[in-house]
Design a protein around this motif. Sequence first.
Motif, PDB file in Angstrom:
ATOM      1  N   ALA A 123      33.045  94.221  32.010  1.00 53.57           N
ATOM      2  CA  ALA A 123      33.241  92.778  32.090  1.00 53.57           C
ATOM      3  C   ALA A 123      34.138  92.464  33.277  1.00 53.57           C
ATOM      4  O   ALA A 123      35.038  93.249  33.624  1.00 53.57           O
ATOM      5  CB  ALA A 123      33.863  92.255  30.800  1.00 53.57           C
ATOM      6  N   ALA A 124      33.906  91.319  33.926  1.00 56.71           N
ATOM      7  CA  ALA A 124      34.617  91.060  35.168  1.00 56.71           C
ATOM      8  C   ALA A 124      34.673  89.572  35.466  1.00 56.71           C
ATOM      9  O   ALA A 124      33.868  88.782  34.975  1.00 56.71           O
ATOM     10  CB  ALA A 124      33.938  91.794  36.328  1.00 56.71           C
ATOM     11  N   VAL A 125      35.645  89.235  36.304  1.00 54.49           N
ATOM     12  CA  VAL A 125      35.718  87.916  36.916  1.00 54.49           C
ATOM     13  C   VAL A 125      35.811  88.129  38.422  1.00 54.49           C
ATOM     14  O   VAL A 125      36.665  88.906  38.887  1.00 54.49           O
ATOM     15  CB  VAL A 125      36.928  87.107  36.413  1.00 54.49           C
ATOM     16  N   VAL A 131      40.083  81.445  32.026  1.00 53.75           N
ATOM     17  CA  VAL A 131      38.872  81.895  31.356  1.00 53.75           C
ATOM     18  C   VAL A 131      39.055  83.324  30.860  1.00 53.75           C
ATOM     19  O   VAL A 131      39.906  84.066  31.358  1.00 53.75           O
ATOM     20  CB  VAL A 131      37.653  81.832  32.300  1.00 53.75           C
ATOM     21  N   ALA A 132      38.230  83.706  29.892  1.00 55.62           N
ATOM     22  CA  ALA A 132      38.248  85.064  29.356  1.00 55.62           C
ATOM     23  C   ALA A 132      36.849  85.651  29.403  1.00 55.62           C
ATOM     24  O   ALA A 132      35.888  85.007  28.963  1.00 55.62           O
ATOM     25  CB  ALA A 132      38.761  85.067  27.919  1.00 55.62           C
ATOM     26  N   ALA A 133      36.725  86.839  29.963  1.00 54.86           N
ATOM     27  CA  ALA A 133      35.478  87.609  29.943  1.00 54.86           C
ATOM     28  C   ALA A 133      35.653  88.740  28.938  1.00 54.86           C
ATOM     29  O   ALA A 133      36.607  89.527  29.042  1.00 54.86           O
ATOM     30  CB  ALA A 133      35.171  88.164  31.325  1.00 54.86           C
ATOM     31  N   LEU A 153      38.615  90.017  40.529  1.00 51.40           N
ATOM     32  CA  LEU A 153      39.954  89.670  40.068  1.00 51.40           C
ATOM     33  C   LEU A 153      40.360  90.465  38.838  1.00 51.40           C
ATOM     34  O   LEU A 153      41.540  90.720  38.621  1.00 51.40           O
ATOM     35  CB  LEU A 153      40.019  88.172  39.761  1.00 51.40           C
ATOM     36  N   ALA A 154      39.377  90.840  38.016  1.00 50.99           N
ATOM     37  CA  ALA A 154      39.643  91.655  36.827  1.00 50.99           C
ATOM     38  C   ALA A 154      38.347  92.355  36.461  1.00 50.99           C
ATOM     39  O   ALA A 154      37.260  91.789  36.628  1.00 50.99           O
ATOM     40  CB  ALA A 154      40.126  90.800  35.667  1.00 50.99           C
ATOM     41  N   VAL A 180      41.537  88.033  30.913  1.00 49.51           N
ATOM     42  CA  VAL A 180      41.904  86.635  31.074  1.00 49.51           C
ATOM     43  C   VAL A 180      42.355  86.398  32.513  1.00 49.51           C
ATOM     44  O   VAL A 180      43.257  87.087  33.011  1.00 49.51           O
ATOM     45  CB  VAL A 180      43.000  86.237  30.076  1.00 49.51           C
ATOM     46  N   VAL A 181      41.719  85.440  33.165  1.00 54.82           N
ATOM     47  CA  VAL A 181      41.969  85.145  34.579  1.00 54.82           C
ATOM     48  C   VAL A 181      42.034  83.636  34.749  1.00 54.82           C
ATOM     49  O   VAL A 181      41.258  82.903  34.117  1.00 54.82           O
ATOM     50  CB  VAL A 181      40.845  85.720  35.470  1.00 54.82           C
TER      51      VAL A 181
END
Length: 286
Positions: free
Chosen positions: A230-232, A14-16, A240-241, A252-253
């Motif tokens: 922005a984050a995951v 996925v991309a945030a 994670l990011a 992208v994670v």
Amino acid sequence: MTPPATIPQAPLTVAAVQAEPVPGDVAGNAVIAARLVDRAADEHARVAVLPELFLPAYHPPTLAADPVGTDVAAAEDRTVVDPRLAPLTAAAVAGGLTVVVGAAVRHPDGRRTISSLVVDRAGVIHVGYDKQQLWGDERELFSPGTRGATLLVDDWRLGLGICYDGCFPEHARAAATDDAHGYLCPSGYLAGSEHRRDLYYRARALDNTLYVVFANSVGGVDPWRFNGGAAVHDPQGRTLARGADDGEDVLVVTLDPAELAATRAAHSMLADRLPDQGATRLALVG
């Protein structure tokens, strides 16, 4: 309650996204969105999440002054056909990914909602979800949505929320109760809200042992200046990011089903929650 019945079989990338749209320029912002989706596709993302109201930009004075120019029109079946969005649909098709992007939507009954459009891999645009919890002056411009929504991508179930929805534990919990593995939250957090921005979505992840993908705008001019980040977050609420508080970024994670399964085995809040949690209370005198 019964815990979610299934765990996805394969990872999902996925991309945030965090970026700065131009107030009122739906066509131009669709071009920006397409460029960002291309970046996500280049890193093999299958889902890209862009900020709340990204297409018209989250700028209430412009949204109030030009509703015709800033809205997209939905048909009875909640599809959208709008030539201004052609670059975005082309990017989704070319990249083979699903795009979630914020828009102001005019419905056939005249309602105007803050919504997440879902652009599928075939380039069809759907009104995926209408924001239920309106914040502050949004209530003067928009009507609240009346139901939740779950997006199915491969064998992943992804609950949809928008910004202020994520401040309510019940909203993400409703997604988890619908067997969601993740929660996608396009947002518009203003400068000065960094602590709440970071805390809410980590909490929603841990509360419900699901992945959270948070997108946010950047830039703008006070009082409508946005703070990125922005984050995951993983199902234990670990980040994670995370993007910086300013500047464009595409994070992208890859979401790992094994981590989801291990977390839910070790932290069984969804399975252990009482059906009437706290509903019956004792009154005590101290």
